[in-house]
Design an enzyme around this catalytic site. Structure first.
Site, PDB file in Angstrom:
ATOM      1  N   ASP A 209     -10.272   1.485  -3.455  1.00  0.00           N
ATOM      2  CA  ASP A 209     -10.749   1.167  -2.114  1.00  0.00           C
ATOM      3  C   ASP A 209     -12.269   1.068  -2.081  1.00  0.00           C
ATOM      4  O   ASP A 209     -12.844   0.619  -1.084  1.00  0.00           O
ATOM      5  CB  ASP A 209     -10.290   2.237  -1.117  1.00  0.00           C
TER       6      ASP A 209
ATOM      7  N   ASP B  98       0.829  -1.207   0.000  1.00  0.00           N
ATOM      8  CA  ASP B  98       0.000   0.000   0.000  1.00  0.00           C
ATOM      9  C   ASP B  98       0.869   1.265   0.000  1.00  0.00           C
ATOM     10  O   ASP B  98       2.078   1.201   0.285  1.00  0.00           O
ATOM     11  CB  ASP B  98      -0.933  -0.017   1.216  1.00  0.00           C
TER      12      ASP B  98
END
Length: 751
Positions: free
Chosen positions: A531, A464
């Site tokens: 997301d 990430d």
């Protein structure tokens, strides 16, 4: 480092490279940098005389109030040639040398010197050149790949004692006048890759990204095409910069009519200053031509699928636990979740954020990549051992480039935090950027990650990167701009981990889909598209992320019934029918699922595993529809024997009656049985067209009215047989369903 080679005479050649329906014709005569005579549809075999005639035929006439020498626009555009647009190289020796004139000293094709005009298949042309003052050396690499992509990059070296400050090094290819419309992308967190169109007018359509990562609002791909080009039709030219840091894409038209597409890295002030014998090499810039957007996309798909270690269609069903537990780390709960997942047929279990340091929330712990003894007193072994015993792979989340101020690392080494001055940049997501360009910081992250990978059997990393690089300077060098060095260090770290653990799979995630480009995809195997897993939004994001990457790279999950990003409640059939058109997975606390939900999830897993050889290896087809609220796409087997299509109805208004469904990409002469696929409950509001045939349970298929909240059980329809030409040209009636519903279709050759 460039080693300048020279031939006994000035190279003089016209080169025609041709493959996969594309031709690239380079004019490398007269010792100048090569220019492009033609880039587009494949030409017939051309001998030396044909090439000479072609080169003369396209030479522009002298216009009104233009230079008397016809413009030769090089792949690295040069100001001295009369080009008034963006130059390919911008820099100077503190003033002098700002407009170099390069002369070719050597020209090779696939490593062999070129001695004259010729036609060849896919290959790589390398051009060595020096400028007129002898202070700069240049190398251009121009490759026509077997998939029909053109990619090129430039390397420039300082051959002078004085430093050379480089401000920009970009490459460009010309496109024809009929390319009069532009399509690129914008976006935001939870809404990546939103298309936008405009007219191609005079001036520069410039998309610069200075976020230090590809970013959600990146141009992604910049297309120029003939009026009205769409998925299936029109001539389309495209450019993509394969770089995960600051970058640019541009389309330019000067007043005399020439048009180019170009790209390169955006260099911050003072970021690249070349001392004597130092060099800088630009990232690869990719150019694609095709008849329609799908043809352009398939070239990129074929390129990624040809990667030596590319993922194939055997992509494991993945459970990521973020939306199940968030920062709650409890071994018993997670093991129970793993057991439930394995029972459903899940093949990979991924532990997300919260397992390390003091990471009980998002304000602490980043940078301390050691297993937290507070929540994992026995380490991760109990969980990982159980996951593997259940027959699943294990994955782990990292955010290696970031640091919280509340961390042991930040307290020990505040100088490793990127900043342009003594004060820190504005905080974002309660975190800052760790300067991996500093050897000690790099070694810290590398060694801690390798220690985890060496101790535990980890098959997969979710990598990430949750904030932009704002004022990304090197504090150990007075705040010197350092995004370029940071991007290089990121690639180097990926390489170090993969060399130490060759079977490790890595997903690129950056606030969702904020780092998606061919640079990062040289090192990673999966894209977290966003997301936002709300299928209403994911339909569009999947549709356009496919413009660069094939479905086996695109992580797509059945998420929680109520989206944690949009708050919308979406039924399981819509969530599942959206997720199977990518690398399928789950992002949901299965402990909260009902027995009916679990049965439906098992049905989607079974469908995906039975058909992933097609879903993740077929040719992607996106169908142009008369209403943007209807999203239709499919995958067709390369031999045209079968296909799976999806038709989703979005938004709050549905067309009544619906438009015909046209299925493209099939063999027009073959007959196909088209069968609707309805897993779990039927889409609400379903009114089936007559060609679906009689339902297996007519009573269960009765139209569901708005006052009837009872779910409809599984019902099957036999479908009908059609010729491929009829499905493409005429189409078939679409069912009526409520908004935010999807219907899948299996298409199987009847012969």
């Amino acid at each position: 480092m460039i080693v300048v080679t020279s031939s006994p005479h000035t190279p003089h050649a016209l080169l025609h490279l041709r493959t996969a329906g594309v031709s690239l014709v380079l004019d490398a005569r007269h010792g100048a940098l090569p220019s492009v005579i033609h880039w587009g549809p494949a030409l017939v075999d051309l001998d030396g005389d044909d090439l000479a005639v072609l080169a003369d035929a396209v030479e522009p006439v002298i216009g009104s109030n233009t230079p008397e020498t016809p413009l030769r626009l090089a792949v690295l555009p040069e100001h001295h040639a009369g080009w008034s647009g963006r130059p390919g190289v911008s820099g100077s020796f503190d003033g002098p040398g700002w407009s170099p004139r390069f002369a070719t000293t050597a020209l090779t094709l696939d490593g062999a010197p070129v001695g004259g005009d010729r036609t060849a298949d896919a290959g790589t042309v390398v051009v060595d050149a020096v400028d007129d003052s002898g202070r700069l050396a240049l190398r251009l690499e121009i490759e026509l790949t077997p998939q029909g992509l053109v990619r090129t990059r430039a390397e420039i070296a300082n051959r002078h004692d004085a430093p050379y400050r480089l401000d920009d090094l970009s490459v460009a290819l010309p496109i024809p006048a009929e390319a009069s419309e532009i399509l690129d992308f914008t976006g935001q967190h939870n809404g990546e890759r939103m298309p936008q169109r405009s007219a191609f007018v005079d001036g520069v359509h410039l998309r610069e990204n200075r976020r230090g990562r590809t970013a959600a609002d990146s141009a992604f791909l910049l297309h120029a095409g003939t009026p009205g080009f769409d998925f299936a039709t029109g001539s389309v030219w495209a450019v993509h910069t394969a770089w995960s840091g600051n970058h640019r894409h541009y389309a330019e038209r000067v007043f005399s009519g020439e048009k180019v597409l170009g790209g390169g890295e955006v260099l911050l002030p003072g970021e690249v200053t070349l001392a004597a014998e130092e060099s800088y090499r630009s990232p690869w810039v990719y150019f694609a031509f095709g008849a329609g957007l799908d043809a352009v996309a398939r070239r990129f798909h074929a390129h990624l699928r040809a990667r030596e270690d590319a993922p194939d269609s055997r992509r494991p069903v993945t459970l990521n636990v973020w939306e199940a537990v968030y920062f709650r780390q409890d071994a018993d709960e997670l093991i129970a979740l793993a057991e439930r997942a394995a029972d459903l047929g899940v093949e990979r279990f991924v532990l997300d954020d919260g397992w390390f340091g003091d990471r009980r929330h998002d304000r602490a712990g980043l940078g301390d990549w050691t297993v937290s003894a507070d929540v994992w007193p026995d380490g991760l072994h109990p969980l990982i051992d159980r996951v593997h015993a259940l027959g699943m792979q294990f994955g782990l989340w990292f955010e290696p480039e970031m640091v919280n101020l509340d961390s042991d690392l930040a307290r020990r080494h505040p100088e490793w935090i990127m900043a342009a001055r003594d004060d820190l940049p504005v905080e974002s997501r309660f975190q800052h950027v760790l300067n991996l360009g500093i050897p000690g910081a790099y070694a810290h992250v590398r060694d801690q990650m390798l220690a985890i990978l060496d101790e535990y059997r980890i098959d997969y990393i979710k990598w990430d990167h949750n904030r932009d690089l704002i004022e990304a300077g090197d504090r150990t060098r007075g705040g010197h701009a350092a995004v370029h060095a940071q991007t290089q260090a990121f690639y180097r770290l990926l390489g170090d981990l993969r060399r130490a653990h060759p079977s490790l799979e890595i997903e690129t995630c950056s606030s969702g889909g904020g780092r998606v480009d061919l640079g990062v995809l040289e090192h990673t195997d999966r894209i977290w598209v966003s997301d936002n897993s709300d299928p209403h939004d994911r339909q569009g994001m999947l549709q356009w992320t496919l413009q660069l990457a094939p479905p086996e790279f695109l992580g797509a999950h059945i998420a929680s019934p109520r989206s944690h990003t949009t708050g919308r409640d979406m039924d399981l059939a819509f969530r599942g029918g959206t997720a199977v058109f990518g690398h399928f997975g789950i992002e949901w606390n299965l402990a909260e699922a009902t027995d009916a939900d679990l049965a439906a999830v098992r049905g989607w897993i079974d469908f995906y595993t039975a058909h992933r050889g097609l879903l993740l290896a077929g040719d992607v087809v996106r169908v142009d529809t008369p209403d943007p609220r209807i999203v239709v796409r499919g995958v067709v087997a390369p031999d045209r024997s079968r296909a799976i299509f999806s038709a989703a109805v979005l938004d709050t208004v549905h067309p009544d009656p619906p438009a015909r469904l046209r299925l493209r990409g099939l063999d027009p002469e073959r007959r196909y049985r088209v069968t609707p696929v309805l897993l779990g409950t039927l889409p609400s509001g379903l009114i089936a067209p007559a060609w679906w045939g009689e339902a297996s349970d007519a009573a269960a298929h009765a139209a569901q009215e708005y006052w009837d909240h009872s779910p409809r059980v599984d019902v099957t329809f036999p479908g009908a047989v059609f010729r491929g030409q009829v499905l493409h040209t005429v189409g078939v009636a679409s069912p009526r369903v409520h908004p935010d519903k999807v219907v899948l279709y299996r298409v199987d050759a009847a012969d």
